[in-house]
Write a protein that holds these residues in place. Structure first.
Motif, PDB file in Angstrom:
ATOM      1  N   VAL A  21       0.837  -1.202   0.000  1.00 24.89           N
ATOM      2  CA  VAL A  21       0.000   0.000   0.000  1.00 24.89           C
ATOM      3  C   VAL A  21       0.872   1.252   0.000  1.00 24.89           C
ATOM      4  CG1 VAL A  21      -1.583   1.372   1.425  1.00 24.89           C
ATOM      5  CG2 VAL A  21      -2.046  -1.058   1.028  1.00 24.89           C
ATOM      6  N   GLU A  22       1.901   1.268   0.822  1.00 24.42           N
ATOM      7  CA  GLU A  22       2.780   2.435   0.873  1.00 24.42           C
ATOM      8  C   GLU A  22       3.525   2.612  -0.447  1.00 24.42           C
ATOM      9  OE1 GLU A  22       3.837   3.342   5.450  1.00 24.42           O
ATOM     10  OE2 GLU A  22       4.994   1.716   4.556  1.00 24.42           O
ATOM     11  N   TRP A  23       3.839   1.512  -1.105  1.00 29.11           N
ATOM     12  CA  TRP A  23       4.484   1.635  -2.420  1.00 29.11           C
ATOM     13  C   TRP A  23       3.521   2.286  -3.418  1.00 29.11           C
ATOM     14  CZ3 TRP A  23       3.611   0.049  -7.398  1.00 29.11           C
ATOM     15  CH2 TRP A  23       4.668   0.254  -8.288  1.00 29.11           C
ATOM     16  N   LEU A  24       2.266   1.870  -3.391  1.00 27.18           N
ATOM     17  CA  LEU A  24       1.280   2.483  -4.286  1.00 27.18           C
ATOM     18  C   LEU A  24       1.069   3.955  -3.944  1.00 27.18           C
ATOM     19  CD1 LEU A  24      -1.260  -0.465  -4.535  1.00 27.18           C
ATOM     20  CD2 LEU A  24      -0.054   0.578  -6.463  1.00 27.18           C
ATOM     21  N   PHE A  25       1.101   4.297  -2.666  1.00 22.56           N
ATOM     22  CA  PHE A  25       1.042   5.710  -2.281  1.00 22.56           C
ATOM     23  C   PHE A  25       2.201   6.475  -2.907  1.00 22.56           C
ATOM     24  CE2 PHE A  25      -1.305   5.024   2.051  1.00 22.56           C
ATOM     25  CZ  PHE A  25      -2.477   4.783   1.363  1.00 22.56           C
ATOM     26  N   SER A  26       3.382   5.864  -2.922  1.00 23.31           N
ATOM     27  CA  SER A  26       4.564   6.533  -3.482  1.00 23.31           C
ATOM     28  C   SER A  26       4.458   6.731  -4.983  1.00 23.31           C
ATOM     29  CB  SER A  26       5.833   5.725  -3.156  1.00 23.31           C
ATOM     30  OG  SER A  26       5.935   4.560  -3.962  1.00 23.31           O
ATOM     31  N   GLN A  27       3.549   5.964  -5.619  1.00 25.18           N
ATOM     32  CA  GLN A  27       3.316   6.092  -7.062  1.00 25.18           C
ATOM     33  C   GLN A  27       2.149   7.042  -7.366  1.00 25.18           C
ATOM     34  OE1 GLN A  27       5.580   4.458  -9.204  1.00 25.18           O
ATOM     35  NE2 GLN A  27       6.497   4.254  -7.155  1.00 25.18           N
ATOM     36  N   ASN A  28       1.810   7.878  -6.388  1.00 28.16           N
ATOM     37  CA  ASN A  28       0.780   8.897  -6.549  1.00 28.16           C
ATOM     38  C   ASN A  28      -0.625   8.310  -6.613  1.00 28.16           C
ATOM     39  OD1 ASN A  28       0.333  11.657  -6.511  1.00 28.16           O
ATOM     40  ND2 ASN A  28       0.285  11.862  -8.740  1.00 28.16           N
ATOM     41  N   CYS A  29      -0.850   7.238  -5.848  1.00 25.92           N
ATOM     42  CA  CYS A  29      -2.197   6.687  -5.688  1.00 25.92           C
ATOM     43  C   CYS A  29      -2.738   7.157  -4.338  1.00 25.92           C
ATOM     44  CB  CYS A  29      -2.172   5.163  -5.739  1.00 25.92           C
ATOM     45  SG  CYS A  29      -1.654   4.464  -7.316  1.00 25.92           S
ATOM     46  N   GLN A  30      -3.664   8.067  -4.369  1.00 24.80           N
ATOM     47  CA  GLN A  30      -4.268   8.543  -3.128  1.00 24.80           C
ATOM     48  C   GLN A  30      -5.312   7.566  -2.607  1.00 24.80           C
ATOM     49  OE1 GLN A  30      -6.248  12.319  -3.510  1.00 24.80           O
ATOM     50  NE2 GLN A  30      -6.473  12.629  -1.312  1.00 24.80           N
ATOM     51  N   LEU A  31      -5.883   6.788  -3.503  1.00 21.04           N
ATOM     52  CA  LEU A  31      -6.900   5.792  -3.180  1.00 21.04           C
ATOM     53  C   LEU A  31      -6.410   4.423  -3.623  1.00 21.04           C
ATOM     54  CD1 LEU A  31      -9.812   4.943  -2.355  1.00 21.04           C
ATOM     55  CD2 LEU A  31     -10.514   5.527  -4.693  1.00 21.04           C
ATOM     56  N   VAL A  32      -6.436   3.447  -2.696  1.00 20.28           N
ATOM     57  CA  VAL A  32      -5.985   2.086  -2.996  1.00 20.28           C
ATOM     58  C   VAL A  32      -7.096   1.104  -2.651  1.00 20.28           C
ATOM     59  CG1 VAL A  32      -4.352   0.244  -2.413  1.00 20.28           C
ATOM     60  CG2 VAL A  32      -3.546   2.607  -2.655  1.00 20.28           C
ATOM     61  N   ILE A  33      -7.360   0.176  -3.564  1.00 23.60           N
ATOM     62  CA  ILE A  33      -8.341  -0.873  -3.352  1.00 23.60           C
ATOM     63  C   ILE A  33      -7.603  -2.174  -3.060  1.00 23.60           C
ATOM     64  CG2 ILE A  33     -10.347  -2.071  -4.297  1.00 23.60           C
ATOM     65  CD1 ILE A  33     -10.634   0.996  -4.128  1.00 23.60           C
ATOM     66  N   LEU A  34      -7.878  -2.780  -1.915  1.00 21.01           N
ATOM     67  CA  LEU A  34      -7.332  -4.105  -1.617  1.00 21.01           C
ATOM     68  C   LEU A  34      -8.244  -5.135  -2.264  1.00 21.01           C
ATOM     69  CD1 LEU A  34      -6.305  -3.870   2.156  1.00 21.01           C
ATOM     70  CD2 LEU A  34      -5.014  -3.193   0.122  1.00 21.01           C
ATOM     71  N   ALA A  35      -7.896  -5.549  -3.480  1.00 23.20           N
ATOM     72  CA  ALA A  35      -8.717  -6.503  -4.231  1.00 23.20           C
ATOM     73  C   ALA A  35      -8.328  -7.925  -3.842  1.00 23.20           C
ATOM     74  CB  ALA A  35      -8.544  -6.282  -5.729  1.00 23.20           C
ATOM     75  N   CYS A  36      -8.259  -8.152  -2.540  1.00 20.65           N
ATOM     76  CA  CYS A  36      -7.772  -9.400  -1.969  1.00 20.65           C
ATOM     77  C   CYS A  36      -8.516  -9.635  -0.669  1.00 20.65           C
ATOM     78  CB  CYS A  36      -6.267  -9.303  -1.719  1.00 20.65           C
ATOM     79  SG  CYS A  36      -5.550 -10.703  -0.838  1.00 20.65           S
ATOM     80  N   ASN A  37      -9.183 -10.779  -0.558  1.00 16.44           N
ATOM     81  CA  ASN A  37      -9.943 -11.060   0.651  1.00 16.44           C
ATOM     82  C   ASN A  37      -9.049 -11.271   1.862  1.00 16.44           C
ATOM     83  OD1 ASN A  37     -13.078 -11.530   0.235  1.00 16.44           O
ATOM     84  ND2 ASN A  37     -12.064 -12.182  -1.634  1.00 16.44           N
ATOM     85  N   THR A  38      -7.905 -11.923   1.656  1.00 20.01           N
ATOM     86  CA  THR A  38      -7.008 -12.167   2.783  1.00 20.01           C
ATOM     87  C   THR A  38      -6.446 -10.860   3.323  1.00 20.01           C
ATOM     88  OG1 THR A  38      -6.406 -14.334   1.858  1.00 20.01           O
ATOM     89  CG2 THR A  38      -4.971 -13.426   3.552  1.00 20.01           C
TER      90      THR A  38
END
Length: 273
Positions: free
Chosen positions: A56-73
């Motif tokens: 998630v923090e890596w995606l934040f570093s790629q300028n993603c303000q919103l992240v979807i955890l498309a993973c049930n686990t």
């Protein structure tokens, strides 16, 4: 402009991503699969949390303000802690959403007998996340669960539609339905499992609905963006889609195309193992 981040421990999240793109095709997206450390299903809560937070923090570093955890686990073992303890302190302007709550909010409309079954990985089932969340919205609904540890390996080795997979599919279905003979809806609580629907339909009675999460999550995301214009207005709308994997890109691209339904070309990222 920002992108919407979509994360999964491997390939299954691509079934959700496919539905999201169908519902919201104009937005920019970054998909990230942590294939080098997959599967997450049998890892401890602490390990899944650490892995998920790093991604998630890596995606934040790629300028993603919103992240979807498309993973049930990841949604069951990491989302709540990230939302409650990490975001307010380190990322107050960022948001992370999962797949469990949107499903729990609507699942009651899919059962007449008020009894549903949940098929998932050991991690998702042992977390009890679905019974807990569903009870908040539909306390009258009974939830029975079945862990299916062999299904993800079968799918990722492209053996899921062969006769060799029949034994495990029938075994898990029989064990689930024995727990509640009156169930009329089975939630596929793993984003890999939509690929099993053609096979599941051979063994599931016609009165039982098979419910996958792609359309539910994409519809929920559309509503979320509508309700949060301060986030929606920041997201680029050129239809850009970038894929990253922590594993081997050639292997990822072959399997990802099966899940995504289109050719995928990924880039490699290195994560601490």
């Amino acid at each position: 402009m920002k992108s919407i981040g979509v994360f999964d421990s491997g390939y299954g999240g691509l079934t959700v991503f496919k539905s999201i793109i169908k519902e919201l095709p104009d937005y920019n997206y970054i998909y990230m699969g942590d294939n080098a450390r997959a599967p997450y299903g049998d890892h401890s809560f602490e390990t899944v949390y650490q892995y998920t937070l790093e991604c998630v923090e890596w995606l934040f570093s790629q300028n993603c303000q919103l992240v979807i955890l498309a993973c049930n686990t990841a949604s069951s073992k990491a989302l709540r802690t990230i939302q409650q303890k990490v975001l307010p302190v380190k990322y107050p302007n960022h948001r992370v959403l999962g797949v469990i709550r949107p499903t729990a909010e609507v699942i009651g409309a899919h059962t007449k007998t008020k009894t549903i079954g949940v098929m998932g990985t050991r991690g998702t089932v042992n977390s009890e996340s679905y019974p807990i969340e569903i009870e908040k919205f539909f306390p009258e609904v009974k939830v029975v669960q079945q862990s299916c540890p062999m299904l993800v390996p079968l799918i990722e080795n492209n053996e899921h539609l062969t006769t060799g997979a029949d034994h495990f599919i029938k075994k898990y279905l029989e064990e689930l339905m024995a727990k509640a003979p009156d169930l009329d809806c089975i939630l596929l609580a793993c984003t890999h499992y939509p690929l099993l629907i053609p096979k599941l339909e051979l063994f599931v009675p016609p009165n039982i609905e098979l419910l996958s999460q792609g359309e539910i999550v994409s519809s929920s995301l559309k509503k979320y963006l509508s309700n949060h214009p301060e986030i929606e207005s920041e997201i680029g709308k050129t239809g850009e889609r970038i894929f990253y994997t922590s594993g081997d890109t050639e292997t990822f691209d072959v399997s990802a195309s099966l899940f995504f339904g289109k050719v995928v070309k990924s880039k490699h990222i290195h994560l601490q193992c």
